[in-house]
Each structure stands twice: as structure tokens, then as C-alpha cells.
Design a protein around this motif. Structure first.
Motif, PDB file in Angstrom:
ATOM      1  N   ARG A  60       0.837  -1.041  -0.097  1.00  0.00           N
ATOM      2  CA  ARG A  60      -0.013   0.119  -0.174  1.00  0.00           C
ATOM      3  C   ARG A  60       0.804   1.223  -0.001  1.00  0.00           C
ATOM      4  N   THR A  61       1.775   1.284   0.774  1.00  0.00           N
ATOM      5  CA  THR A  61       2.761   2.283   0.880  1.00  0.00           C
ATOM      6  C   THR A  61       3.566   2.542  -0.343  1.00  0.00           C
ATOM      7  N   ALA A  62       3.957   1.574  -0.933  1.00  0.00           N
ATOM      8  CA  ALA A  62       4.600   1.725  -2.316  1.00  0.00           C
ATOM      9  C   ALA A  62       3.740   2.070  -3.510  1.00  0.00           C
ATOM     10  N   ALA A  63       2.266   1.714  -3.378  1.00  0.00           N
ATOM     11  CA  ALA A  63       1.382   2.407  -4.264  1.00  0.00           C
ATOM     12  C   ALA A  63       1.175   3.697  -4.106  1.00  0.00           C
ATOM     13  N   GLU A  64       1.070   4.098  -2.842  1.00  0.00           N
ATOM     14  CA  GLU A  64       0.702   5.507  -2.640  1.00  0.00           C
ATOM     15  C   GLU A  64       1.986   6.204  -3.231  1.00  0.00           C
ATOM     16  N   ARG A  65       3.169   6.143  -3.053  1.00  0.00           N
ATOM     17  CA  ARG A  65       4.318   6.702  -3.428  1.00  0.00           C
ATOM     18  C   ARG A  65       4.653   6.494  -4.854  1.00  0.00           C
ATOM     19  N   GLY A  66       4.090   5.809  -5.542  1.00  0.00           N
ATOM     20  CA  GLY A  66       4.295   5.296  -6.685  1.00  0.00           C
ATOM     21  C   GLY A  66       5.515   4.685  -7.245  1.00  0.00           C
TER      22      GLY A  66
END
Length: 241
Positions: free
Chosen positions: A110-116
Motif C-alpha cells: 500500500r505504501t509503495a502504491a501511494e508513493r508511486g
């Protein structure tokens, strides 16, 4: 031949399975806000080329069905399993064997998705010998820190003994007040000092903060904030209104 959406990747199933685990291994309706949010997240990930996606790609109903596939594959499910796939069963077994580590993987995704930070797997691959789902390698460095699930339980028990509500320590959101019995006692647990900072150490309940999902996400956005720092932002936003 009937056109179909791409099969679910392991990363997508991990995110869905984490949601089911938080729901006490019960499937979740496509109208549930948590499923709607996950649907939007999955539709935004670059895991499948656009030309392979049908109009209903990872819509809320489809995500809800996937949670049912996972829930009915659980060994304690009393009925007949739905038609889940091999990846569903593999990921479910990993969640049952290593729940804290798999939850950490889901948070990292999720964190990686939010940070692109997801590598765009939809890009064409020129060399057939290199066809592989290598875009998930980034999560390996995020999930190596062990977590002790007993700390969360003790943190909640300590609050209950004090007569305090199980609510977000940053914004005060109480899942029980909004969702009734379904949300009673639900809260996410956050390490005030991230586990990736400082390596192995002994933690106590004072090292944990209980947060709603929104505040937990906001704290994990770069740069990381402490619960107190995020509380200031919440108070400022409320004051401005």
C-alpha cells in the motif's frame, strides 16, 4: 471465446487477503467502503496492460467476490469453498502461517502504491527470456522486521482497564461508534519508532500507537510523522474549517 480480465497477481491477492484477515476471515460485500477503497487502489496499479482490462476490471463487486474466494478457502470455513485459484490458497496459507509478516507485506504494498514506487509491469518486454513478474522485488526490504502480535493485544487491554475507548490516538475516530458491532474493538497498531529504524530492539505498549486506517496511512507517507505531529495537522485542519 468470452473475454476475461487478467488473473489476479500475488500482490493483488495479498492486499485482498489482508482485508479479509482484518475482517476475521469473513468475505466482504462489494458495497463495503473498504472494498470500494481497495478496488480503486487495484485499478490504479500498473500491474496489467490497459488493453487487457475490461470495463469491470477489479471493480468493487469483483473485489468482493475475491474476498469470498479467500474466506471460503479458510480451513475453518464450514461450507463449500467458492472457485478461488492456486494463488488464493498459497497466499492464504502464508497469512495463516505468518500473519504479522504478511500484514507487513500488505502495508508495504500500500505504501509503495501511494508513493508511486511500483515498477510499471505494463511496459512491453523486449526479451522473451526475461519474462517475469520482477516488479514485486521492492517489497523484500520492507518486511524483514518481526512483530509480536501480543503487544497489540496488551495495548488494547491496557486501554480497556483504564476505561478509555478503543479509538484513534490522532483523530479520535472510533470504529465502534460509526460501524456498530462490526467495528467495535477494531483499530490498527503503529510502531511510533518505525521498526526499520534502529534494528532489533525490545518494545513495550508505550512504543505503540493505536490509529484509524486513514491516520495510519498519513503517518506512513513520506516523510514519516509521529502520531503527535499528525495530531497537530488534524487540529490545524479542523481549526481552519
Amino acid at each position: 471465446m468470452v473475454a476475461e480480465n487478467p488473473d489476479w497477481t500475488e500482490d493483488e491477492v495479498i492486499l485482498a487477503c489482508d482485508l479479509v484477515a482484518q475482517n476475521e476471515w469473513r468475505g466482504i460485500s462489494g458495497t463495503d467502503p473498504r472494498v470500494i477503497e481497495l478496488s480503486a487502489l487495484l485499478r490504479g496499479l500498473p500491474l496489467h496492460p490497459p488493453d487487457t482490462r475490461l470495463p469491470n476490471f477489479r471493480n468493487a463487486n469483483g473485489v468482493g467476490r475475491k474476498t469470498a474466494d479467500i474466506a471460503t478457502a479458510h480451513p475453518d470455513y464450514p461450507g463449500t469453498p467458492t472457485h478461488g485459484g492456486v494463488t488464493d490458497r498459497k497466499v492464504l496459507a502464508e497469512f495463516l502461517g505468518q500473519p504479522e509478516q504478511m500484514h507487513a507485506r500488505a502495508l508495504a504494498l500500500r505504501t509503495a502504491a501511494e508513493r508511486g514506487e511500483f515498477v510499471n509491469l505494463a511496459s512491453p518486454v523486449e526479451d522473451e527470456d526475461m519474462l517475469a513478474d520482477e516488479g514485486r522485488l521492492f517489497i523484500r526490504r520492507h518486511v524483514a522486521r518481526e512483530r509480536d502480535p501480543r503487544l497489540r493485544k496488551r495495548k488494547i487491554e491496557a486501554l480497556l482497564r483504564q476505561g478509555r475507548p478503543i479509538a484513534c490516538e490522532t483523530c479520535g475516530f472510533d470504529f465502534g461508534q460509526i460501524y456498530g458491532e462490526r467495528g467495535r474493538g477494531y483499530i490498527e497498531c503503529h510502531h511510533v519508532l518505525p521498526l526499520h529504524v534502529g534494528g532489533t530492539r525490545v518494545n513495550g505498549i508505550r512504543d505503540l500507537a493505536l490509529l484509524c486506517a486513514n491516520c495510519h496511512r498519513m503517518i506512513h507517507r513520506s516523510p514519516w510523522l509521529s502520531p503527535a505531529e499528525l495530531r497537530v495537522l488534524v487540529e490545524q485542519a479542523t481549526t481552519w474549517e
